[in-house]
Each structure stands twice: as structure tokens, then as C-alpha cells.
Motif scaffolding. Structure first.
Motif, mmCIF file in Angstrom:
data_model
loop_
_atom_site.group_PDB
_atom_site.id
_atom_site.type_symbol
_atom_site.label_atom_id
_atom_site.label_comp_id
_atom_site.label_asym_id
_atom_site.label_seq_id
_atom_site.Cartn_x
_atom_site.Cartn_y
_atom_site.Cartn_z
ATOM 1 N N HIS A 117 31.037 32.545 68.635
ATOM 2 C CA HIS A 117 31.616 31.623 67.416
ATOM 3 C C HIS A 117 32.154 32.074 66.766
ATOM 4 O O HIS A 117 31.819 32.611 66.332
ATOM 5 C CB HIS A 117 30.630 30.610 66.710
ATOM 6 C CG HIS A 117 29.937 29.206 68.298
ATOM 7 N ND1 HIS A 117 29.709 28.555 68.372
ATOM 8 C CD2 HIS A 117 29.209 30.096 69.176
ATOM 9 C CE1 HIS A 117 29.111 28.385 69.954
ATOM 10 N NE2 HIS A 117 28.140 28.837 70.263
ATOM 11 N N HIS B 137 27.117 24.332 76.299
ATOM 12 C CA HIS B 137 25.732 25.157 76.142
ATOM 13 C C HIS B 137 24.501 24.065 77.031
ATOM 14 O O HIS B 137 25.002 23.332 77.316
ATOM 15 C CB HIS B 137 25.320 25.530 74.292
ATOM 16 C CG HIS B 137 25.525 25.465 73.919
ATOM 17 N ND1 HIS B 137 26.918 25.700 73.228
ATOM 18 C CD2 HIS B 137 25.560 26.762 73.122
ATOM 19 C CE1 HIS B 137 27.649 26.015 72.260
ATOM 20 N NE2 HIS B 137 26.774 26.907 71.787
ATOM 21 N N HIS C 232 23.961 30.254 78.282
ATOM 22 C CA HIS C 232 21.899 30.244 77.597
ATOM 23 C C HIS C 232 21.375 30.332 79.278
ATOM 24 O O HIS C 232 21.223 31.406 79.326
ATOM 25 C CB HIS C 232 21.821 29.843 76.974
ATOM 26 C CG HIS C 232 22.484 29.965 75.155
ATOM 27 N ND1 HIS C 232 21.981 31.089 74.635
ATOM 28 C CD2 HIS C 232 23.622 29.299 74.027
ATOM 29 C CE1 HIS C 232 22.992 30.736 73.083
ATOM 30 N NE2 HIS C 232 23.682 30.209 73.505
ATOM 31 N N HIS D 101 31.242 34.379 75.113
ATOM 32 C CA HIS D 101 30.650 33.074 74.321
ATOM 33 C C HIS D 101 30.469 33.849 73.175
ATOM 34 O O HIS D 101 29.772 34.553 72.615
ATOM 35 C CB HIS D 101 29.704 32.439 75.020
ATOM 36 C CG HIS D 101 28.567 31.418 74.504
ATOM 37 N ND1 HIS D 101 28.592 29.970 74.792
ATOM 38 C CD2 HIS D 101 28.164 30.962 72.994
ATOM 39 C CE1 HIS D 101 28.055 29.856 74.513
ATOM 40 N NE2 HIS D 101 27.716 30.061 73.154
ATOM 41 N N ASP E 163 27.269 35.266 71.917
ATOM 42 C CA ASP E 163 27.000 33.916 70.695
ATOM 43 C C ASP E 163 26.822 34.289 69.338
ATOM 44 O O ASP E 163 25.991 33.719 68.296
ATOM 45 C CB ASP E 163 25.565 33.353 71.530
ATOM 46 C CG ASP E 163 25.433 32.385 71.259
ATOM 47 O OD1 ASP E 163 26.674 31.504 71.121
ATOM 48 O OD2 ASP E 163 23.991 31.806 70.950
HETATM 49 ZN ZN ZN Z 1 27.491 29.279 71.524
#
Ligand code: ZN
Ligand code: GUN
Length: 428
Positions: free
Chosen positions: A77, A230, A269, A75, A319
Motif C-alpha cells: 500500500h 484481501h 494474506h 502486495h 504489505d
Molecule cells: Zn494489504
């Protein structure tokens, strides 16, 4: 090189050390070798035996370095590369202050291409060979990511991040355009070379029921695709979801009601889950993804590894850029620290599993990447266990492999990555 040997210390996982005693799950060879042929792992065994059986093969001798599968970041971005380590906010303010303004820049396809290249330079230097990334709302950001990954021969996953409310105008789509754009990108890229499309609603606060349902319909049409989003990262966010979806039993229900809960779901998360949500995820077979540097950086909370890992597939992830690092070593260190704060010491075997096979299994790629085993794709790294003076002096005192590798997990960075092979080709 089509056919060759790499020698070093090898670590094979025979089973999941979060579900069985870790001692029963690993095989270590301090003088091991991996035979690579046609981009795949053909054989693992003692270096002496493999050299003797294949005397004509070229050999790359990595000395005492630990040979591992490349790290798998479940995960991230990639569009947040250039705003990583932005100060002083919690989730919703952090999104509005830093993340959304940066993601707006991806309206420019040249900027998207520039950051995609930078992102893969950084992740490869840190030994990460597969990433499951969020792109932005712009289809060109998905094209940029896949084009760059394809040129590098990487196994990589992404999807267009869909939002139709509570985000700036330049970052929103609609229920229909989210469906149409996602479908077009999926049909163009999913299964091409080593690439996979991931259906990607950002999270319930930024999607209407209509948009979640449109993406749920697309997921229903392509159940082989992953769906990433998420869930339950911060308590304020959960309260906001309850206001926006008063009819929902809980946060997970907002996804389930839209057809977005399935066995290939990836829920990032998952810190403050209710018992019903854990039960429902476990029944479904969906995975959760632990993002420890993000959870401490944005102040989100302490993931319950001991409670969740025996019941659900768990991936590990940076993340980036809510996470404060591109490094899966640093990410393992943060997972260890969070475990300590919860009173559960996560063993280095469990940390290494999470960063490789655990994440690969969460991504439903456990039969292709994430392990040193015959038939797996030959994405490997060599970890120098004495990469800095501080680590080296501790390594010198180690009595076994776990004591030898733990200082690198806790204190290592890209200097520890002594070699990276993608589908058998050396890149670093
Ligand atoms: Zn994220
Ligand atoms: N929740 C929704 N979007 C994001 C994001 O970009 N980063 C993190 N950490 N949480 C999110």
C-alpha cells in the motif's frame, strides 16, 4: 547503455523450487555474466566466455556480488508509506486509527505525488523493481503512482482502492463511481508503457454486495486485468465477514458470488483459509500473496507455505505499511521465521524464488520479469553478500552460495543493494 555486460555471481531458476526439489531448480555460476541489449537480457553465461565473444562491450564488474532479477513485491500500500510502523493495534483498529486517516490525505494530489516519489525512492534503494500496489480511493492517487513509475521506466501495477461502507466519508465511493472511476483509469493506463491497472476492492467488509458486483462486472469485461483484494487475514475480520454476508459459504464466496474470482485474482494474506477455499482457489488458478512482516506486526497468524505453495501460485510481499519494512530481504527473513514457527524450514533458494519469479508469476508477469533468462526485461540487482561487519564475518565462513547468501537474507537491508538496473539502465 544500450548493449553491455554485467559480471558477478549469477543465479538462474530453471523451475519452481517450492514444487520440485530445490537442487534441481537452480543454476549458479560463481563467475557469471549477463549480457543486456535494448533493455532486455540477451544472454547469461560464464563471464570469460561472454567477454571473449563480445570484446568491444562495456563491462560493469560487480565482483562477488550476486546478480539477481530485481525483487517483485506482489502486495503493498504505497499510501501507507508515511505511517509504517504504527504501534499497538490489530487489523480493524489499525485501519481505523492509522490507515484511514493517512489515506484521507491523498485527497490532495500534490501529497499523493510527493509520497509516490518517496515510495519509489525507498523501494528502488531496497532493490525492488516492480510493485503491485493499492492506491487510495482517490483517482489522483492512481495517477500519481503511474506518473512516477512511468517517469522512472518501471514495470508497476496499481488500482484505485474501492470502499463504499465501513470507512470514513472521505474515503468512500459508491458501486457506480467505483465502476466508472476504475474503468476510466484502466482505459487510460492499462498496458501503457510498463504499467498495468489492477481492479481493487479493498476487502469484503468495506464493500457492499453492489460494489463487489460492479467491480466483478468490470473484471468480466477485462479478464486480462489482475484483481487484487484481501482475504482471511485475522479471525475477527473473518467473523465480521460472516456477519455481513450471512448467505456466503465462506470469505472467498463473497468474492466469487460477485464475479471476482478468476485466474488473475490475487488474494493477499490468505492465512486462515478453509479447505473449500483452498480447493476453489486451486481450481481457479488464482494466486495468494504471503505478507510475513505484516502478519507478525499486526498479529495475524502463520501462513501455511508448505500446504499452499504446492497447490497455488504464491507471491511474496511487504504489505507496506501493515508490513513493517520496505525490504524484500527483511520480508524473506520473516517468511523464513514464520516457516520455522510452523515447523517448515524454507530454503534460501525458495525464499529467493518467492521474492522474484514467484511473485512475478503470481502477477502473471513471469514471462517478462522475475528471472535472469534471455528475453526477460533487464530489471536486475546486484546483492553485496558482505554489506555490514556482522554479515561479512559470517559470509567469510560460508562453504557454498546458500550459506553465503542466507546471512544477507536474514540480516541484510538496503546497504546490501550494490546495484540496480531498470530495463538495462543502471540506477543505483
Ligand atoms: Zn494489504
Ligand atoms: N485489509 C484491508 N485493508 C488492509 C490494509 O490496508 N492492510 C492490511 N494489512 N490489511 C488490510
Amino acid at each position: 547503455m544500450q548493449h553491455h555486460l554485467v559480471t558477478g555471481q549469477t543465479l538462474e531458476f530453471l523451475d519452481n523450487p517450492l514444487r520440485a526439489p530445490w537442487q534441481d531448480c537452480v543454476r549458479i555460476d560463481s563467475a557469471g555474466a549477463v549480457r543486456i541489449e535494448g533493455g532486455k537480457i540477451a544472454e547469461i553465461g560464464p563471464a570469460a566466455a561472454l567477454r571473449a565473444a563480445h570484446p568491444a562491450l562495456p563491462v560493469t564488474d560487480m565482483g562477488d556480488a550476486l546478480l539477481l532479477p530485481g525483487f517483485v513485491d506482489a502486495h503493498a500500500h504505497y499510501p501507507q508509506t508515511a505511517m509504517i510502523a504504527s504501534w499497538g493495534k490489530r487489523l480493524i483498529d489499525w485501519l481505523n486509527s492509522y490507515t484511514f486517516p493517512e489515506e484521507l490525505r491523498f485527497a490532495d494530489p500534490d501529497y499523493a505525488a510527493k509520497i509516490a516519489a518517496r515510495y519509489f525512492d525507498l523501494t528502488l534503494a531496497h532493490g525492488t523493481t516492480t510493485v503491485c500496489a493499492y492506491s487510495t480511493v482517490h483517482p489522483a492517487s492512481v495517477e500519481a503512482f503511474f506518473t512516477e513509475a512511468q517517469a522512472r521506466g518501471l514495470r508497476a501495477l496499481t488500482g484505485k482502492t474501492c470502499m463504499d461502507r465501513n470507512a470514513p466519508e472521505g474515503l468512500t465511493d459508491t458501486a457506480q463511481s467505483a465502476y466508472d472511476d476504475s474503468k476510466r483509469l484502466l482505459e487510460a493506463w492499462h498496458g501503457v508503457d510498463r504499467l498495468s491497472y489492477v481492479i481493487t476492492p479493498r476487502f469484503s467488509p468495506t464493500s457492499t454486495r453492489e460494489q463487489l458486483s460492479a467491480l466483478g462486472a468490470l473484471y468480466g469485461e477485462h479478464p486480462d486485468c489482475l484483481m487484487q483484494t484481501h482475504i482471511s487475514e485475522q479471525t475477527d475480520e473473518i467473523a465480521w465477514v460472516a456477519e455481513l454476508f450471512p448467505e456466503a459459504r465462506d470469505y472467498l464466496d463473497t468474492y466469487e458470488a460477485a464475479g471476482l474470482l478468476g485466474p488473475t485474482g490475487l488474494f493477499g494474506h490468505a492465512i486462515h483459509l478453509m479447505a473449500r477455499e483452498v480447493d476453489r482457489l486451486a481450481e481457479t488458478g488464482a494466486a495468494v500473496v504471503h505478507c510475513p512482516t505484516s502478519n507478525t506486526f499486526i498479529g495475524s497468524g502463520l501462513f501455511d507455505m508448505a500446504g499452499l505453495a504446492p497447490r497455488l501460485p504464491v507471491g511474496l510481499a511487504t504489505d507496506t505499511g501493515g508490513g513493517s519494512s520496505f525490504s524484500m530481504l527483511r520480508t524473506m527473513a520473516a517468511a523464513y521465521e514464520i516457516g520455522q514457527l510452523r515447523g517448515t524450514a524454507v530454503h534460501p533458494a525458495q525464499l529467493l524464488w518467492l521474492a522474484t519469479a514467484g511473485s512475478a508469476e503470481a502477477l502473471h508477469l513471469g514471462d517478462r520479469i522475475g528471472r535472469l533468462a534471455p528475453g526477460m526485461e533487464a530489471d536486475l540487482i546486484a546483492l553485496d553478500l558482505a554489506s555490514t561487519p556482522a554479515i561479512s564475518q559470517r559470509y567469510a565462513e560460508a562453504d557454498d552460495l546458500w550459506e553465503a547468501v542466507f546471512p544477507t537474507i536474514m540480516m541484510g537491508d538496503d546497504r546490501a543493494i550494490a546495484g540496480v538496473w531498470i530495463a538495462g539502465d543502471r540506477r543505483i
